[in-house]
Scaffold this motif. Sequence first.
Motif, PDB file in Angstrom:
ATOM      1  N   CYS A  11       0.852  -1.309   0.148  1.00  0.00           N
ATOM      2  CA  CYS A  11      -0.006  -0.067   0.217  1.00  0.00           C
ATOM      3  C   CYS A  11       0.209   1.116   0.415  1.00  0.00           C
ATOM      4  O   CYS A  11       0.504   2.071  -1.029  1.00  0.00           O
ATOM      5  N   PHE A  12       1.821   1.038   0.855  1.00  0.00           N
ATOM      6  CA  PHE A  12       2.597   2.680   0.813  1.00  0.00           C
ATOM      7  C   PHE A  12       4.406   2.464   0.192  1.00  0.00           C
ATOM      8  O   PHE A  12       4.786   3.273  -0.279  1.00  0.00           O
ATOM      9  N   THR A  13       4.241   1.261  -1.231  1.00  0.00           N
ATOM     10  CA  THR A  13       5.450   1.563  -1.253  1.00  0.00           C
ATOM     11  C   THR A  13       5.126   0.989  -2.690  1.00  0.00           C
ATOM     12  O   THR A  13       5.549   2.219  -3.469  1.00  0.00           O
ATOM     13  N   ILE A  14       4.772  -0.140  -3.622  1.00  0.00           N
ATOM     14  CA  ILE A  14       4.575  -0.594  -4.474  1.00  0.00           C
ATOM     15  C   ILE A  14       3.264   0.447  -5.152  1.00  0.00           C
ATOM     16  O   ILE A  14       3.511   0.648  -6.131  1.00  0.00           O
ATOM     17  N   LEU A  15       2.085   0.651  -4.593  1.00  0.00           N
ATOM     18  CA  LEU A  15       1.426   1.392  -5.200  1.00  0.00           C
ATOM     19  C   LEU A  15       1.960   2.843  -5.874  1.00  0.00           C
ATOM     20  O   LEU A  15       1.327   3.661  -6.650  1.00  0.00           O
ATOM     21  N   PRO A  16       2.247   4.067  -4.122  1.00  0.00           N
ATOM     22  CA  PRO A  16       3.137   5.044  -4.819  1.00  0.00           C
ATOM     23  C   PRO A  16       3.334   4.725  -5.897  1.00  0.00           C
ATOM     24  O   PRO A  16       3.602   6.088  -6.815  1.00  0.00           O
ATOM     25  N   ILE A  17       4.899   3.806  -6.270  1.00  0.00           N
ATOM     26  CA  ILE A  17       5.568   3.427  -6.993  1.00  0.00           C
ATOM     27  C   ILE A  17       5.343   3.455  -8.641  1.00  0.00           C
ATOM     28  O   ILE A  17       5.038   4.488  -9.320  1.00  0.00           O
ATOM     29  N   GLY A  18       4.264   2.832  -8.817  1.00  0.00           N
ATOM     30  CA  GLY A  18       3.156   2.360  -9.724  1.00  0.00           C
ATOM     31  C   GLY A  18       2.307   3.516 -10.351  1.00  0.00           C
ATOM     32  O   GLY A  18       2.466   4.443 -11.276  1.00  0.00           O
ATOM     33  N   ALA A  19       1.841   4.107  -9.186  1.00  0.00           N
ATOM     34  CA  ALA A  19       1.178   5.548  -8.983  1.00  0.00           C
ATOM     35  C   ALA A  19       2.115   6.209 -10.174  1.00  0.00           C
ATOM     36  O   ALA A  19       1.785   7.358 -10.887  1.00  0.00           O
ATOM     37  N   SER A  20       3.057   6.586  -9.692  1.00  0.00           N
ATOM     38  CA  SER A  20       4.137   8.117  -9.550  1.00  0.00           C
ATOM     39  C   SER A  20       4.813   7.847 -11.314  1.00  0.00           C
ATOM     40  O   SER A  20       4.641   8.565 -11.663  1.00  0.00           O
ATOM     41  N   LEU A  21       4.780   6.273 -11.154  1.00  0.00           N
ATOM     42  CA  LEU A  21       5.360   5.804 -13.232  1.00  0.00           C
ATOM     43  C   LEU A  21       3.819   6.658 -14.052  1.00  0.00           C
ATOM     44  O   LEU A  21       4.412   6.621 -15.129  1.00  0.00           O
ATOM     45  N   VAL A  22       2.893   6.602 -13.419  1.00  0.00           N
ATOM     46  CA  VAL A  22       1.455   6.438 -14.387  1.00  0.00           C
ATOM     47  C   VAL A  22       1.837   8.295 -14.280  1.00  0.00           C
ATOM     48  O   VAL A  22       2.098   9.226 -15.554  1.00  0.00           O
ATOM     49  N   LEU A  23       2.002   9.092 -13.464  1.00  0.00           N
ATOM     50  CA  LEU A  23       1.640  10.296 -13.369  1.00  0.00           C
ATOM     51  C   LEU A  23       2.691  10.817 -14.295  1.00  0.00           C
ATOM     52  O   LEU A  23       2.522  12.074 -14.877  1.00  0.00           O
ATOM     53  N   SER A  24       3.749  10.430 -14.762  1.00  0.00           N
ATOM     54  CA  SER A  24       5.046  11.216 -15.376  1.00  0.00           C
ATOM     55  C   SER A  24       4.515  11.300 -16.273  1.00  0.00           C
ATOM     56  O   SER A  24       5.355  12.082 -17.635  1.00  0.00           O
ATOM     57  N   PHE A  25       3.357  11.196 -17.375  1.00  0.00           N
ATOM     58  CA  PHE A  25       3.370  10.913 -18.667  1.00  0.00           C
ATOM     59  C   PHE A  25       2.035  11.886 -18.064  1.00  0.00           C
ATOM     60  O   PHE A  25       1.209  11.430 -19.377  1.00  0.00           O
ATOM     61  N   PHE A  26       1.046  12.414 -17.204  1.00  0.00           N
ATOM     62  CA  PHE A  26       0.058  13.742 -17.114  1.00  0.00           C
ATOM     63  C   PHE A  26       0.641  14.791 -16.480  1.00  0.00           C
ATOM     64  O   PHE A  26       1.927  14.898 -16.044  1.00  0.00           O
ATOM     65  N   GLU A  27      -0.034  15.072 -17.798  1.00  0.00           N
ATOM     66  CA  GLU A  27       0.005  17.102 -16.422  1.00  0.00           C
ATOM     67  C   GLU A  27      -1.209  16.835 -15.730  1.00  0.00           C
ATOM     68  O   GLU A  27      -1.955  17.449 -16.347  1.00  0.00           O
ATOM     69  N   TRP A  28      -0.625  17.026 -14.482  1.00  0.00           N
ATOM     70  CA  TRP A  28      -1.214  17.602 -13.183  1.00  0.00           C
ATOM     71  C   TRP A  28      -1.172  18.862 -12.081  1.00  0.00           C
ATOM     72  O   TRP A  28      -0.205  18.334 -11.852  1.00  0.00           O
ATOM     73  N   PRO A  29      -1.989  19.207 -12.791  1.00  0.00           N
ATOM     74  CA  PRO A  29      -1.620  20.562 -11.634  1.00  0.00           C
ATOM     75  C   PRO A  29      -1.875  20.548 -10.410  1.00  0.00           C
ATOM     76  O   PRO A  29      -2.497  21.262  -9.696  1.00  0.00           O
ATOM     77  N   LEU A  30      -2.409  19.291  -9.982  1.00  0.00           N
ATOM     78  CA  LEU A  30      -2.779  19.099  -8.502  1.00  0.00           C
ATOM     79  C   LEU A  30      -4.388  19.293  -8.496  1.00  0.00           C
ATOM     80  O   LEU A  30      -4.946  18.167  -7.962  1.00  0.00           O
TER      81      LEU A  30
END
Length: 316
Positions: free
Chosen positions: A47-66
């Motif tokens: 929950c706190f390592t694998i999922l955030p790492i995967g989510a950050s990889l997905v986010l790197s292909f998006f423009e997300w201004p939060l």
Amino acid sequence: MTTTPTQTPPPTTVPEVLKKARRRGVGRSDRGAALGFLAPNLLGFACFTILPIGASLVLSFFEWPLIGEATFTGLENFITLFTADPVFWQVVGNTFYFVGVYVLLNLIVSLSLALWLTSKVRWKGFLRFVFFLPVVSPIVANAVVWRLLYNQDDGLIAWFFQTFTGTSGPNWLGSSEWAMPAVIIMSVWAGFGYNMIIFIAGIEGIPKTLYEAAEIDGAGWWRRLVSVTLPMLTPSIFFATVMTVISSLQVFAQPFILTGGGPGSSTTTLVFYLYQQGFQGYEMGYASSIAWSLFLLIMVITFIQFRSQKRWVHYS
């Protein structure tokens, strides 16, 4: 021509079958118990390592201004980072500057003190405790204290320079020339104790017979150091080097507290730049691309270190 009859294995007895069945049952129950005990840690890791790492990889292909809708941009974040960002390569240079000088000084100081503390010195246990204390002290508290020491007006270091040289000394935190050395000095003080303990354990694990044989051959202290201690200590040196490089590439708290990344961008490191883009500029997709660039950089450097260990690390 006669042939010898094929020998068949003796039939398995009922007690042996029961023993094997019990062993299989015990093995399954042990595996179940082990998984039960590991489940909380595995769940937290997922929950706190694998999922955030995967989510950050997905986010790197998006423009997300939060605050707003995420827009898929593909590799645009990475292309902008490597080709159009005017600060990124300076930040990379700052990071390598810190890593190169810090790792070298850390290893020299920690190895020198380890050699001293494994010799016939009094109060060695107390001295080990004192030198290791900054490692377990909160890094933020250490940085705050050192910021007071570096104060140009009434800091202890300025007082020392004023007393012995008649000048206030360098403007440690306000000069782009001295800010990074100030961060490095503070970081070496805070971090050398860990490697010192590693080296002490490695030195004390070297067989005494090697030193006795070297003494019989007439080897002095320097020759024993070069021919016995350092070659036998190379696994510890390799481990300390790899871990120190990885941790120094992720430096954040020291420049954040001491200089705020300044003056200008002279002490801004990769993790600090990630923080600025993600949590100050609210560009989470761009920050994720920085994070994955740093991850790949660490992987490449670590791979090179492991590939080169065969040339100088002696495990026997």
